[in-house]
Every structure is written in C-alpha cells, then in structure tokens.
Design an enzyme around this catalytic site. Structure first.
Site, PDB file in Angstrom:
ATOM      1  CD1 TRP A 134      -2.736   1.506   0.536  1.00 54.98           C
ATOM      2  CD2 TRP A 134      -1.940   1.907   2.602  1.00 54.98           C
ATOM      3  NE1 TRP A 134      -3.447   2.555   1.065  1.00 54.98           N
ATOM      4  CE2 TRP A 134      -2.973   2.820   2.329  1.00 54.98           C
ATOM      5  CE3 TRP A 134      -1.302   1.965   3.833  1.00 54.98           C
ATOM      6  CZ2 TRP A 134      -3.390   3.780   3.249  1.00 54.98           C
ATOM      7  CZ3 TRP A 134      -1.702   2.918   4.746  1.00 54.98           C
ATOM      8  CH2 TRP A 134      -2.731   3.816   4.463  1.00 54.98           C
ATOM      9  CG  ASP A 215      -1.742  -2.203   7.723  1.00 57.77           C
ATOM     10  OD1 ASP A 215      -2.830  -2.123   8.314  1.00 57.77           O
ATOM     11  OD2 ASP A 215      -1.428  -1.459   6.768  1.00 57.77           O
ATOM     12  CE  LYS A 250      -9.855  -0.141   4.034  1.00 55.76           C
ATOM     13  NZ  LYS A 250      -9.568   0.773   2.975  1.00 55.76           N
TER      14      LYS A 250
HETATM   15  C1  LMR Z   1      -6.804   1.514  -0.387  1.00 58.95           C
HETATM   16  O1  LMR Z   1      -5.727   0.917  -0.384  1.00 58.95           O
HETATM   17  O2  LMR Z   1      -7.415   1.796  -1.431  1.00 58.95           O
HETATM   18  C2  LMR Z   1      -7.454   1.893   0.917  1.00 58.95           C
HETATM   19  O3  LMR Z   1      -6.690   1.443   1.984  1.00 58.95           O
HETATM   20  C3  LMR Z   1      -7.815   3.310   1.011  1.00 58.95           C
HETATM   21  C4  LMR Z   1      -6.642   4.222   1.169  1.00 58.95           C
HETATM   22  O4  LMR Z   1      -6.644   5.015   2.116  1.00 58.95           O
HETATM   23  O5  LMR Z   1      -5.715   4.170   0.371  1.00 58.95           O
END
Ligand code: LMR
Length: 400
Positions: A134, A215, A250
């Site tokens: 992420w 996480d 979520k």
């Molecule tokens: C995502 O990865 O799309 C979500 O966790 C929302 C975000 O804040 O990026």
C-alpha cells in the site's frame, strides 16, 4: 513587500489511490467504473449503511449523549472490546494485560502513532514494507523520519508470493528495523502467506531482532473475522514484542468515522502500562484525543453477542459478493478468449486483484473506457457488479 514563504512551492503529486477517485468523479461518462480505492460497494454501486450500524446510530441518537472529550487513548469500552476481538477474550495476551491498545484515526492513524512511538521513543530509524505494498506505508515511514526500504514479496512470473526472496531480504536487515507485514488480504497483491510461512517470518524476526508491525485493515474479507486473525495468534504465541494496526473502516463501512486501533504487544503488564503513557503522549501532540462517534458504534456491536453475530453475517454477505465477482471476472476473461490467463484472480484474497496491467494499460482503461484503477495494476474487485463485469472484462482484454 512580497512574502516568499509559499511562492516557490510546487504542487504535491495527487495521491496514487485517492487521486483515482477524484478523476473518476470528474468523468461525465455514465458507463464509468471505479476500481480504484479499497472501499466496498454493493451490487448497485453504493457504499452500504450496515443494518447493525444503523441500529447502533439510532440507539445513540436516542441516548442524547453530550459531545464531551473522550480519553486520549480512546473510549475504554471500545479499546477493551477491540483488544479481545483481535487477540481472543481468553488469550494469554489479554489475560496477562501485556498489550497496550489505543483508539486511533483509522488504520492509517494507528500506523502513524506506532511509527512515531518506535522512532521518537524507542529510537528505531529504519523501516521496510513489502514490494509492492500500500503506497502510503512508504510515505508514512518517510514522514515519521525513517530511512525507508523494502523486501521482496511478489513473484510476477508465477502469480504468487516470492517467499524465498522475502526471507532472504528480511535476513539481511539490521536489528531494530521496523518491518510492516500485511496480516491478511495483502494490499495490493491479494496473495497471503501460509501459516508455515508465517512461522518462518516470525523466526527470522526473532533471530534478527526486527520489530514486526502488522497491518490488518481487511479483517473479515478473506475467510472471516476469526480465521483472518490467524497470523496475529502466531505472533502472539511467539512471545515476541510486536505492533498491530487494525481498522473498522472496511469491515463496518465506517470509512468517514476514522475508527481504528493500535496494539503494542510487550513482555508484561508493567511494560504495557508504561508504553500506554508514551502512546498517549504521541497522540496528545498530534490530535489531542480521538473522535467518539465511530467508537461508540463499534463498541455497542462488539460488546453485544447478538449484534456481533449480526455484524459477522452482514460482513459475510460482502465477502461472498467480492468472491462471486472475482469468479465472474475470471470466467468472463476466459469466455471472451483474452490473450492472457486471468484465473489467478480467483486465488487472490480480499478486495484487490493485482492484474499485472502496466501503468499505460491502466491509463488506456481510463481514457478509452472510463474504468479507473491504480497505476500499479491493482483493481478493487468491489467496484464490479453483474451490470459492469462484462464491460470491464472486454475493456481489459482490449488493452492487453
Ligand atoms: C486503499 O488501499 O485503497 C485503501 O486502503 C484506502 C486508502 O486510504 O488508500
């Protein structure tokens, strides 16, 4: 006199994920599809208000509670309930009191408070996350003052985890490196570790003196709430110190309430009590104390067995719809004879699929079809429904 403080500033780039939503909103085409942000949508393309949340909000409205400050560490009924839910009410961690839990502004807030604590209080200076991860992990680490690195995770050739690469990279890290690990529903790849692989990761972290920071933003979206916490239980059993960021954005569709928690697992109740004081001081100088509404909703559900069961059922509906859509997309890609095999989509977990599409192919999907996704090739399966899956499959096949 001209004030030059801001005159030389250049604009910051749009966020790679939330920027996609902005572009989607600006697109006037009715057939547009948002496969960008990781947020659940119903078959009708709407963010649901869960029944269990609606009922809790109604009860809260009836209670006429005033808007007082809540403690720096959060609502006690919330933090206690979250800790029990994550580690298990009868777990050694909960019974011994060796975890410090604080309410945070979503999972991101938990990561930031945890990183600040490890850096400013414990003196950690290096932080790594998986490649890919992420995107905000790296940005958060950097903002918190870490020297940032990554470990291998994704095996593009085999559509799987590059586990040997991961272990090799973890083994090369210096002691006291903060290591971010996705405990389930890896974002963005959707490929998770097996329990044997987790055992190996734990052994390396122990041997090298690394600091695991798990996480868990997508608990409940793989196999269910309890099953998805399996890696957490393995870390708990190892007896080592670790941190855990959890979120209800979520799983309760409470995105705008920013409701999450940070858990710091220590060696004893005495250590946890001291850590809690340090976490409170990190929070106090960031945003003073957290907001109450989301915590009140979640606490009501977690502390009532009937409501908890109702929540799990509603969550299962979401999880099953995502799985159905995974299969629908993979089947449709096969049916129309796409140049590549997309059956791997059904082996991935959680909200995302890492498609292997290039940034240029993602750009073409947006420009030619109004289909929006993250440029690293991640699509959010929740944006698919029976009305658009054929359109999306055809468009993907055409940009290949
Ligand atoms: C995502 O990865 O799309 C979500 O966790 C929302 C975000 O804040 O990026």
């Amino acid at each position: 006199m001209t004030d030059t403080l801001f005159a030389g500033l250049t604009p910051a780039p749009a966020d790679p994920i939330l920027g996609v939503s902005e572009k989607f909103r600006a697109d006037p085409r009715p057939q547009k599809v948002n496969l960008g942000v990781g947020a659940y949508l119903t078959e009708e393309g709407k963010t649901p208000l869960m029944e269990v949340v609606r009922e809790a909000e109604e009860a809260l409205a009836q209670s006429g509670q005033a808007h007082t400050y809540i403690p720096i560490s959060g609502l006690p009924a919330y933090t206690a309930a979250v800790q029990k839910m994550v580690f298990g009410a009868d777990s050694e961690i909960v019974l011994s009191g060796r975890a410090a839990t604080v309410q945070t502004l979503g999972g991101t807030g938990a990561l930031k408070v945890g990183m600040d604590f490890l850096h400013h209080v414990c003196g950690e200076t290096r932080g790594v996350s998986s490649k890919p991860t992420w995107g905000n992990h790296f940005a958060l680490l950097e903002q918190a003052g870490y020297e940032v690195g990554s470990y291998r995770y994704y095996d593009a050739a085999n559509n799987d985890v590059d586990f040997n690469g991961m272990i090799e990279d973890l083994n090369a890290l210096p002691a006291k490196t903060l290591v971010i690990l996705h405990s389930c529903c890896h974002n963005p790849t959707g490929y998770d570790l097996t329990s044997e692989q987790w055992d190996e990761v734990i052994a390396v972290c122990q041997k090298r003196g690394l600091t695991p920071f798990l996480d868990m933003a997508y608990q409940g979206f793989r196999d269910g709430l309890a099953a998805d916490a399996a890696a957490i239980h393995q870390f708990a059993k190892s007896g080592m110190n670790f941190l855990l960021a959890t979120s209800f954005s979520k799983s309760f569709n409470l995105y705008g309430e920013r409701i999450g928690a940070l858990h710091v697992v220590t060696q004893s109740a005495q250590e946890a009590a001291v850590v809690l004081t340090q976490l409170k001081s990190c929070i106090r100088c960031n945003y003073s104390n957290p907001p109450a509404h989301g915590a009140r909703i979640v606490e009501r559900v977690l502390n009532d067995p009937a409501k908890f069961a109702q929540w799990e059922e509603e969550l299962a509906v979401m999880r099953n719809r995502i799985r159905t859509m995974r299969h629908a997309l993979a089947d449709e890609m096969a049916r129309i004879g796409a140049k590549r095999d997309f059956s791997f989509i059904t082996r991935q977990n959680g909200m995302f699929s890492f498609t292997g599409l290039s940034p240029e192919q993602i750009d073409r999907l947006a420009a030619d079809y109004g289909i929006y996704a993250v440029r690293n090739g991640r699509i959010c399966i929740c944006g698919l429904n029976t009305g658009n899956v054929e359109y999306v499959a055809k468009a993907i096949a055409e940009v290949l």
